[in-house]
Design a protein around this motif. Structure first.
Motif, PDB file in Angstrom:
ATOM      1  N   LEU A 180       0.818  -1.209   0.000  1.00 51.07           N
ATOM      2  CA  LEU A 180       0.000   0.000   0.000  1.00 51.07           C
ATOM      3  C   LEU A 180       0.855   1.264   0.000  1.00 51.07           C
ATOM      4  O   LEU A 180       0.585   2.233  -0.729  1.00 51.07           O
ATOM      5  CB  LEU A 180      -0.932  -0.009   1.223  1.00 51.07           C
ATOM      6  N   LEU A 181       1.955   1.240   0.814  1.00 49.58           N
ATOM      7  CA  LEU A 181       2.849   2.403   0.853  1.00 49.58           C
ATOM      8  C   LEU A 181       3.493   2.645  -0.504  1.00 49.58           C
ATOM      9  O   LEU A 181       3.598   3.787  -0.968  1.00 49.58           O
ATOM     10  CB  LEU A 181       3.918   2.186   1.927  1.00 49.58           C
ATOM     11  N   TYR A 182       3.896   1.539  -1.200  1.00 49.17           N
ATOM     12  CA  TYR A 182       4.536   1.686  -2.509  1.00 49.17           C
ATOM     13  C   TYR A 182       3.544   2.197  -3.545  1.00 49.17           C
ATOM     14  O   TYR A 182       3.872   3.075  -4.355  1.00 49.17           O
ATOM     15  CB  TYR A 182       5.132   0.342  -2.943  1.00 49.17           C
ATOM     16  N   ASP A 183       2.311   1.641  -3.559  1.00 54.60           N
ATOM     17  CA  ASP A 183       1.347   2.006  -4.596  1.00 54.60           C
ATOM     18  C   ASP A 183       0.835   3.443  -4.437  1.00 54.60           C
ATOM     19  O   ASP A 183       0.618   4.153  -5.434  1.00 54.60           O
ATOM     20  CB  ASP A 183       0.163   1.035  -4.572  1.00 54.60           C
ATOM     21  N   TRP A 184       0.616   3.947  -3.221  1.00 52.48           N
ATOM     22  CA  TRP A 184      -0.044   5.243  -3.001  1.00 52.48           C
ATOM     23  C   TRP A 184       0.899   6.367  -2.647  1.00 52.48           C
ATOM     24  O   TRP A 184       0.465   7.527  -2.608  1.00 52.48           O
ATOM     25  CB  TRP A 184      -1.097   5.111  -1.900  1.00 52.48           C
ATOM     26  N   PHE A 185       2.209   6.079  -2.372  1.00 54.30           N
ATOM     27  CA  PHE A 185       3.088   7.183  -1.996  1.00 54.30           C
ATOM     28  C   PHE A 185       4.412   7.166  -2.753  1.00 54.30           C
ATOM     29  O   PHE A 185       4.788   8.129  -3.421  1.00 54.30           O
ATOM     30  CB  PHE A 185       3.350   7.138  -0.476  1.00 54.30           C
ATOM     31  N   LEU A 186       5.144   6.052  -2.689  1.00 55.10           N
ATOM     32  CA  LEU A 186       6.493   6.027  -3.265  1.00 55.10           C
ATOM     33  C   LEU A 186       6.461   6.084  -4.791  1.00 55.10           C
ATOM     34  O   LEU A 186       7.282   6.777  -5.408  1.00 55.10           O
ATOM     35  CB  LEU A 186       7.220   4.754  -2.805  1.00 55.10           C
ATOM     36  N   ALA A 187       5.549   5.390  -5.454  1.00 61.41           N
ATOM     37  CA  ALA A 187       5.509   5.391  -6.911  1.00 61.41           C
ATOM     38  C   ALA A 187       5.177   6.769  -7.481  1.00 61.41           C
ATOM     39  O   ALA A 187       5.873   7.262  -8.389  1.00 61.41           O
ATOM     40  CB  ALA A 187       4.499   4.344  -7.397  1.00 61.41           C
TER      41      ALA A 187
ATOM     42  N   ALA B  32       7.302  11.823 -10.279  1.00 59.01           N
ATOM     43  CA  ALA B  32       7.484  13.282 -10.331  1.00 59.01           C
ATOM     44  C   ALA B  32       8.952  13.663 -10.312  1.00 59.01           C
ATOM     45  O   ALA B  32       9.413  14.514 -11.094  1.00 59.01           O
ATOM     46  CB  ALA B  32       6.755  13.929  -9.141  1.00 59.01           C
ATOM     47  N   VAL B  33       9.746  13.024  -9.454  1.00 60.92           N
ATOM     48  CA  VAL B  33      11.191  13.318  -9.381  1.00 60.92           C
ATOM     49  C   VAL B  33      11.859  12.950 -10.689  1.00 60.92           C
ATOM     50  O   VAL B  33      12.735  13.663 -11.209  1.00 60.92           O
ATOM     51  CB  VAL B  33      11.810  12.582  -8.186  1.00 60.92           C
ATOM     52  N   THR B  34      11.460  11.823 -11.310  1.00 58.83           N
ATOM     53  CA  THR B  34      12.056  11.404 -12.582  1.00 58.83           C
ATOM     54  C   THR B  34      11.761  12.413 -13.678  1.00 58.83           C
ATOM     55  O   THR B  34      12.630  12.754 -14.494  1.00 58.83           O
ATOM     56  CB  THR B  34      11.507  10.027 -12.970  1.00 58.83           C
ATOM     57  N   TRP B  35      10.511  12.949 -13.761  1.00 56.27           N
ATOM     58  CA  TRP B  35      10.157  13.923 -14.791  1.00 56.27           C
ATOM     59  C   TRP B  35      10.965  15.199 -14.639  1.00 56.27           C
ATOM     60  O   TRP B  35      11.462  15.766 -15.618  1.00 56.27           O
ATOM     61  CB  TRP B  35       8.659  14.225 -14.674  1.00 56.27           C
ATOM     62  N   CYS B  36      11.172  15.659 -13.394  1.00 58.64           N
ATOM     63  CA  CYS B  36      11.972  16.863 -13.156  1.00 58.64           C
ATOM     64  C   CYS B  36      13.417  16.664 -13.570  1.00 58.64           C
ATOM     65  O   CYS B  36      14.031  17.530 -14.215  1.00 58.64           O
ATOM     66  CB  CYS B  36      11.884  17.267 -11.677  1.00 58.64           C
ATOM     67  N   VAL B  37      13.991  15.545 -13.196  1.00 61.43           N
ATOM     68  CA  VAL B  37      15.408  15.285 -13.534  1.00 61.43           C
ATOM     69  C   VAL B  37      15.588  15.194 -15.033  1.00 61.43           C
ATOM     70  O   VAL B  37      16.575  15.691 -15.605  1.00 61.43           O
ATOM     71  CB  VAL B  37      15.872  13.998 -12.824  1.00 61.43           C
ATOM     72  N   VAL B  38      14.663  14.548 -15.749  1.00 57.30           N
ATOM     73  CA  VAL B  38      14.778  14.420 -17.211  1.00 57.30           C
ATOM     74  C   VAL B  38      14.693  15.789 -17.880  1.00 57.30           C
ATOM     75  O   VAL B  38      15.440  16.105 -18.819  1.00 57.30           O
ATOM     76  CB  VAL B  38      13.682  13.475 -17.734  1.00 57.30           C
ATOM     77  N   GLY B  39      13.802  16.665 -17.406  1.00 57.67           N
ATOM     78  CA  GLY B  39      13.695  18.010 -17.996  1.00 57.67           C
ATOM     79  C   GLY B  39      14.959  18.818 -17.787  1.00 57.67           C
ATOM     80  O   GLY B  39      15.468  19.474 -18.720  1.00 57.67           O
ATOM     81  N   VAL B  40      15.510  18.815 -16.581  1.00 60.95           N
ATOM     82  CA  VAL B  40      16.748  19.551 -16.314  1.00 60.95           C
ATOM     83  C   VAL B  40      17.885  18.996 -17.159  1.00 60.95           C
ATOM     84  O   VAL B  40      18.724  19.743 -17.687  1.00 60.95           O
ATOM     85  CB  VAL B  40      17.066  19.484 -14.803  1.00 60.95           C
TER      86      VAL B  40
END
Length: 392
Positions: A151-158, A163-171
């Motif tokens: 539950l923690l992985y599906d609703w918070f960590l993923a 979001a962090v991956t999209w930011c890093v790819v744009g930069v």
């Protein structure tokens, strides 16, 4: 059918000069004189060694072999057969009684039942308990750890990771565009300031100067090679005139003839030694046969004549007069003694039978049984009742 052997083809012999013939005969005579004593000494040594081997060494070896067998082998065999083997069998029986049998009894009546009991306890009691405990722990781990973690992985960590991956790819893409623009600017600056001036300097200044220097160096090298070739040609002819031609003349007119003469002398000396050794063998054989014949006529023939003419008739007389009558008398005495012993044995046997009869009575005689076969010398006929068809 041709029974004659074909003629043996001899290898073609080269013609020999007068020098060879003049050298061969003296060399062979000298070689025969030198080799004959050596060959006779060698043959005498061989005969002495054979005589010593036949009369001393071989009987001595057989005696030593018999002595070693009697002193070493037979005692060791007796020791092994009558001491070591019985002692080993006794120790094996004792070990079997004291060690093997108790261990077998302990394994059969103690360890095996205990092992079966432990195996039954493990299979029937411990194994179900362990399986139940493992199932309970698995259920607790599933509902206390795995479900909350999923539950923690599906609703918070993923979502946070996406979001962090999209930011890093744009930069990263923005930085890549900046680096590509700066690199293109630096490339054209370096090309205008360094590459084009260097290319012009190489094409209009360094290349012509290098070709001129190379042409000068090649010319100087060819000149030096021409000078070295001329000096080498002069030194070659000087060395050829001063060293090679004199050495060639020395070899051709001095050393080669002397070597041929020495080779001829050596070959003839070797042939002479072989011929002298063979001739000395024949001479030694003749001398040995002469000495053998001389010794035979001096020692062997007189002894043989004495044996044939004196000892043999005397031995025949002694055999006919003394030995044969003595042997006949000994046989007669032996025959008499055997007959006396047989009579004594018969008397003792009869006396023993009489004593047994007096003490125990007459032995029971077997009752006669009616036989279907004819007894005595009678033969089976059709008129008699002894056949299978006419019997009662």
């Amino acid at each position: 059918m041709d029974l004659d052997k074909p003629p043996v083809r001899q290898p073609p012999q080269q013609p020999e000069g007068c020098l060879v013939v003049a050298i061969r005969l003296p060399v062979r005579i000298v070689a025969l004189v030198l080799v004959l004593p050596v060959r006779m000494a060698w043959d005498a040594l061989v005969v002495a060694c054979r005589f010593l081997n036949d009369l001393l060494l071989r009987p001595l070896g057989r005696a030593l072999l018999w002595l070693g067998r009697a002193v070493v082998v037979l005692p060791l065999v007796g020791l092994w057969r009558y001491v070591v083997v019985p002692l080993g069998k006794a120790l094996a029986w004792l070990g079997n009684v004291l060690v093997v049998a108790p261990l077998v009894w302990c394994h059969r009546y103690l360890l095996t039942p205990v092992g079966h009991a432990l195996l039954w306890l493990y299979a029937r009691v411990l194994t179900p308990a362990v399986i139940g405990l493992a199932a309970a722990l698995a259920w607790l781990a599933r509902y206390l750890v795995v479900v909350p973690a999923r539950l923690l992985y599906d609703w918070f960590l993923a979502p946070v990771g996406r979001a962090v991956t999209w930011c890093v790819v744009g930069v990263g893409r923005l930085l890549a565009l900046l680096v590509r623009g700066v690199g293109w600017v630096l490339y054209w600056v370096a090309r205008v300031l360094f590459v084009l001036p260097g290319l012009a300097l190489w094409r209009w200044f360094l290349a012509p100067v290098g070709r001129a220097v190379t042409w000068c160096v090649v010319g100087v090298g060819r000149l030096l090679a021409l000078l070295v070739r001329g000096v080498g040609w002069v030194l070659y002819w000087v060395a050829r005139v001063l060293f090679v031609l004199p050495a060639l003349a020395l070899w051709r007119w001095v050393l080669a003839p002397v070597g041929r003469v020495l080779a001829l002398v050596g070959r003839e000396a070797w042939d002479a030694l072989r011929h002298a050794w063979r001739v000395a063998g024949y001479i030694s054989l003749a001398v040995g046969r002469f000495l053998g014949t001389f010794l035979r006529w001096i020692f062997v023939e007189p002894v043989r004549w004495v044996y044939r003419s004196v000892l043999t008739p005397v031995g025949h007389v002694v055999r006919d007069v003394v030995l044969r009558p003595a042997a006949a008398a000994a046989r007669a005495v032996g025959r008499t003694v055997r007959q006396s012993l047989a009579a004594a044995r018969a008397s003792v046997r009869q006396a023993r039978a009489d004593v047994r009869r007096l003490l125990l009575g007459e032995p029971r005689r077997p009752e006669p049984v009616a036989r279907r076969e004819p007894s005595g010398r009678e033969t089976r006929t059709l008129d008699s009742s002894t056949t299978a068809l006419t019997k009662d």
